[in-house]
Design a protein around this motif. Structure first.
Motif, PDB file in Angstrom:
ATOM      1  N   THR A   1      -4.015  -4.136   5.479  1.00 31.76           N
ATOM      2  CA  THR A   1      -3.767  -3.483   5.484  1.00 31.76           C
ATOM      3  C   THR A   1      -4.673  -1.741   4.946  1.00 31.76           C
ATOM      4  O   THR A   1      -4.719  -1.238   5.924  1.00 31.76           O
ATOM      5  CB  THR A   1      -2.125  -3.123   4.486  1.00 31.76           C
ATOM      6  OG1 THR A   1      -1.503  -4.119   4.925  1.00 31.76           O
ATOM      7  CG2 THR A   1      -2.385  -1.723   4.720  1.00 31.76           C
TER       8      THR A   1
ATOM      9  N   LEU B   1      -5.772   1.496   8.212  1.00 30.65           N
ATOM     10  CA  LEU B   1      -6.032   2.316   7.577  1.00 30.65           C
ATOM     11  C   LEU B   1      -7.360   3.051   7.978  1.00 30.65           C
ATOM     12  O   LEU B   1      -7.145   3.570   8.609  1.00 30.65           O
ATOM     13  CB  LEU B   1      -5.428   2.380   6.304  1.00 30.65           C
ATOM     14  CG  LEU B   1      -3.972   2.018   5.937  1.00 30.65           C
ATOM     15  CD1 LEU B   1      -3.874   2.465   4.829  1.00 30.65           C
ATOM     16  CD2 LEU B   1      -3.201   2.988   7.281  1.00 30.65           C
TER      17      LEU B   1
ATOM     18  N   ILE C   1       0.795  -1.108  -0.139  1.00 32.80           N
ATOM     19  CA  ILE C   1       0.477  -0.478   0.518  1.00 32.80           C
ATOM     20  C   ILE C   1       1.310   0.607   0.337  1.00 32.80           C
ATOM     21  O   ILE C   1       0.251   2.653  -0.679  1.00 32.80           O
ATOM     22  CB  ILE C   1      -0.806   0.013   1.145  1.00 32.80           C
ATOM     23  CG1 ILE C   1      -2.073  -1.588   1.288  1.00 32.80           C
ATOM     24  CG2 ILE C   1      -2.355   1.529   0.914  1.00 32.80           C
ATOM     25  CD1 ILE C   1      -2.701  -1.489  -0.507  1.00 32.80           C
ATOM     26  N   GLU C   2       1.829   0.866   0.838  1.00 32.87           N
ATOM     27  CA  GLU C   2       2.666   2.556   1.060  1.00 32.87           C
ATOM     28  C   GLU C   2       4.340   2.240   0.805  1.00 32.87           C
ATOM     29  O   GLU C   2       4.230   1.521   1.091  1.00 32.87           O
ATOM     30  CB  GLU C   2       2.617   3.174   3.000  1.00 32.87           C
ATOM     31  CG  GLU C   2       1.359   3.558   2.559  1.00 32.87           C
ATOM     32  CD  GLU C   2       1.166   3.761   4.203  1.00 32.87           C
ATOM     33  OE1 GLU C   2       2.100   3.890   5.284  1.00 32.87           O
ATOM     34  OE2 GLU C   2       0.081   4.727   5.017  1.00 32.87           O
ATOM     35  N   PRO C   3       4.416   2.735  -0.293  1.00 32.69           N
ATOM     36  CA  PRO C   3       5.895   2.410  -1.116  1.00 32.69           C
ATOM     37  C   PRO C   3       7.364   2.639   0.226  1.00 32.69           C
ATOM     38  O   PRO C   3       7.766   0.996  -0.136  1.00 32.69           O
ATOM     39  CB  PRO C   3       6.425   3.360  -2.121  1.00 32.69           C
ATOM     40  CG  PRO C   3       5.278   3.733  -2.300  1.00 32.69           C
ATOM     41  CD  PRO C   3       4.230   3.802  -1.187  1.00 32.69           C
ATOM     42  N   ALA C   4       6.748   3.168   1.153  1.00 27.48           N
ATOM     43  CA  ALA C   4       7.916   2.925   2.270  1.00 27.48           C
ATOM     44  C   ALA C   4       8.211   1.537   2.921  1.00 27.48           C
ATOM     45  O   ALA C   4       9.171   1.704   3.500  1.00 27.48           O
ATOM     46  CB  ALA C   4       7.613   4.205   3.292  1.00 27.48           C
ATOM     47  N   ARG C   5       6.898   1.170   3.100  1.00 21.70           N
ATOM     48  CA  ARG C   5       7.329   0.372   3.788  1.00 21.70           C
ATOM     49  C   ARG C   5       8.690  -0.908   3.270  1.00 21.70           C
ATOM     50  O   ARG C   5       7.876  -2.270   3.970  1.00 21.70           O
ATOM     51  CB  ARG C   5       5.223  -0.459   3.678  1.00 21.70           C
ATOM     52  CG  ARG C   5       4.692   0.370   5.000  1.00 21.70           C
ATOM     53  CD  ARG C   5       3.089  -0.129   4.659  1.00 21.70           C
ATOM     54  NE  ARG C   5       2.654   0.619   6.284  1.00 21.70           N
ATOM     55  CZ  ARG C   5       1.601   0.231   6.571  1.00 21.70           C
ATOM     56  NH1 ARG C   5       0.548  -0.676   6.029  1.00 21.70           N
ATOM     57  NH2 ARG C   5       0.510   1.158   7.052  1.00 21.70           N
TER      58      ARG C   5
ATOM     59  N   ARG D   1      -2.727  -6.611   1.635  1.00 24.00           N
ATOM     60  CA  ARG D   1      -3.197  -5.944   0.944  1.00 24.00           C
ATOM     61  C   ARG D   1      -4.594  -5.544   1.882  1.00 24.00           C
ATOM     62  O   ARG D   1      -4.817  -4.221   2.727  1.00 24.00           O
ATOM     63  CB  ARG D   1      -3.794  -6.338  -0.219  1.00 24.00           C
ATOM     64  CG  ARG D   1      -4.343  -4.609  -1.083  1.00 24.00           C
ATOM     65  CD  ARG D   1      -4.110  -5.053  -2.223  1.00 24.00           C
ATOM     66  NE  ARG D   1      -5.347  -4.263  -2.897  1.00 24.00           N
ATOM     67  CZ  ARG D   1      -4.243  -2.872  -3.251  1.00 24.00           C
ATOM     68  NH1 ARG D   1      -3.078  -2.474  -3.554  1.00 24.00           N
ATOM     69  NH2 ARG D   1      -5.525  -2.045  -3.181  1.00 24.00           N
TER      70      ARG D   1
END
Length: 441
Positions: A307, A311, A283-287, A304
């Motif tokens: 997560t 959220l 979901i969030e690329p930083a993860r 997915r």
């Protein structure tokens, strides 16, 4: 399976996700006994992504299009066992019905194994030295020896792992993963199994909370099986390259609001190993920089859906419970379950959102019975701790206290969702790795 035939409506994309089965019947509504048009269904619709993705989690973990080496019969067997450990007749009958479609001969030995394993939790011995005074009795469980032949070594190991996560999650260890490997579970399958058991602890608690809020009670699961004493755990702790000890870590000594790291016992995927589907599941690329999420990406559909559920429960602040109190519910559940890592993250967010660092620290230092200084936080804390118990101890008294503190139905469902979600999150973190104090500290 019968569930797929009975409830599969169509396949359609959602928010750009891979095409997944969309089920006509929402399983949480079904287990909670909420008929069409029930007011609480409308309340759940105010958190639409949480509702939809809790159902997608069910589809990914209990009705996957590709079982990836974990057959439906194993999944339903584990689900029935977990429901029975929670003393939840509604859920036990639901999962027994699904199991009978795939492997009817498993039902009787599973009934007997669940009857042998039923007890209350969470209990167990803390790793953290300053928490030794809170360590409860350990209740190590082994499938009764007379049932192992009928269940097989692989399912026996899965049930013993499920019992560990449901009843004494704080005693999870790398040795518990070695026992699974010895019984034939690979790294991807272990992640799926931990997701499955952890998801079920969330699903059953949301359903139980909604039943109470609707004025219904959970019907206790009554086994008709002859009493069978539990055996000793059957795992063979042979060395394996799949599981590693965390080594000489600087481990936390107690609950804290300070940031902690987390070290996995199974190898996470490397960044360059992640497929497009696995990257999308973050979901969030930083993860992609976090070992925890790269490990959970071994089962991307489950990650997915999980997560997106997370959220919406915690960041959709359109009405209902303030963000600070949702984070309090997460911190209380983590404190009750014994997850030092999750408690550190969500206690710190509760402090940031509320400015009440001393009250939050009192929760961490004194436990879930601490007086947090006002009726609203005390009611949220008591309800969250009750939901974290196995079986859930949430009752009409908790609902009355929440209402007396000024919470409406939407806010109370937020409490239920937030506390229940951390029975899921805690068990994943505890079962797959352990926290460490970062080197900078």
């Amino acid at each position: 399976s019968r569930a797929r035939r009975r409830t599969a409506e169509s396949h359609r994309p959602f928010d750009g996700s891979p095409r997944m089965t969309v089920l006509t019947a929402d399983v949480i509504d079904l287990l909670a006994g909420l008929p069409a048009g029930a007011p609480l269904r409308g309340v759940r619709e105010l958190r639409p992504r949480a509702r939809e993705n809790a159902q997608r989690s069910f589809a990914a973990l209990l009705e996957p299009a590709d079982p990836r080496g974990v057959p439906l019969a194993e999944r339903y067997a584990v689900a029935f066992f977990v429901a029975a450990l929670h003393d939840d007749d509604d859920a036990a009958r639901f999962y027994a019905d699904l199991l009978d479609d795939e492997a009817p001969p498993l039902r009787d030995p599973l009934v007997r194994a669940a009857a042998a394993g039923r007890t209350t939790g969470p209990v167990g011995v803390y790793r953290e030295p300053e928490l030794s005074g809170e360590s409860g009795p350990t209740v190590a469980f082994g499938v009764p020896d007379a049932l192992v032949t009928a269940l097989g070594d692989r399912l026996t190991a899965a049930l013993e792992h499920a019992h560990l996560l449901v009843i004494r999650p704080r005693e999870s260890s790398s040795d518990a993963l070695r026992a699974l490997v010895a019984a034939g579970w690979d790294a991807d399958q272990i992640v799926t199994l931990s997701q499955l058991v952890s998801f079920l602890t969330f699903q059953l608690r949301v359903a139980a909370g909604l039943r109470v809020l609707a004025g219904r009670s959970t019907t206790a699961w009554a086994s008709t099986a002859d009493a069978v004493p539990p055996g000793s755990p059957h795992g063979i702790l042979a060395p394996t390259a799949l599981v590693s000890d965390a080594g000489d870590l600087a481990r936390p000594a107690a609950f804290t609001q300070q940031g902690l790291g987390w070290v996995p016992w199974l190898r996470p995927l490397d960044r360059d190993e992640l497929s497009a589907e696995q990257r999308d599941s973050l979901i969030e690329p930083a993860r992609a920089g976090m070992p925890y999420f790269r490990l959970l990406a071994r089962d991307p559909e489950a990650l997915r859906a999980r997560t997106l559920t997370d959220l919406d429960i915690f960041t959709n602040t359109d009405g209902g419970l303030p963000r600070s109190a949702r984070e309090l519910a997460a911190a209380v559940a983590s404190r009750r379950n014994g997850c030092v890592f999750c408690a550190s993250v969500h206690a710190a967010v509760a402090t940031r959102e509320s400015g009440r660092g001393d009250d939050v620290q009192r929760l961490l230092d004194e436990g879930v019975d601490a007086d947090l200084g006002d009726p609203t936080w005390n009611a949220v804390s008591a309800a969250s701790a009750a939901l974290a118990a196995t079986p859930p101890a949430f009752s009409g008294t908790h609902v009355e206290e929440l209402r007396a503190a000024g919470l409406d139905e939407v806010a109370i469902v937020d409490v239920v969702n937030g506390a229940a979600f951390f029975s899921w999150a805690n068990r994943l973190m505890l079962s797959l790795g352990e926290p460490e104090v970062p080197a900078r500290r």
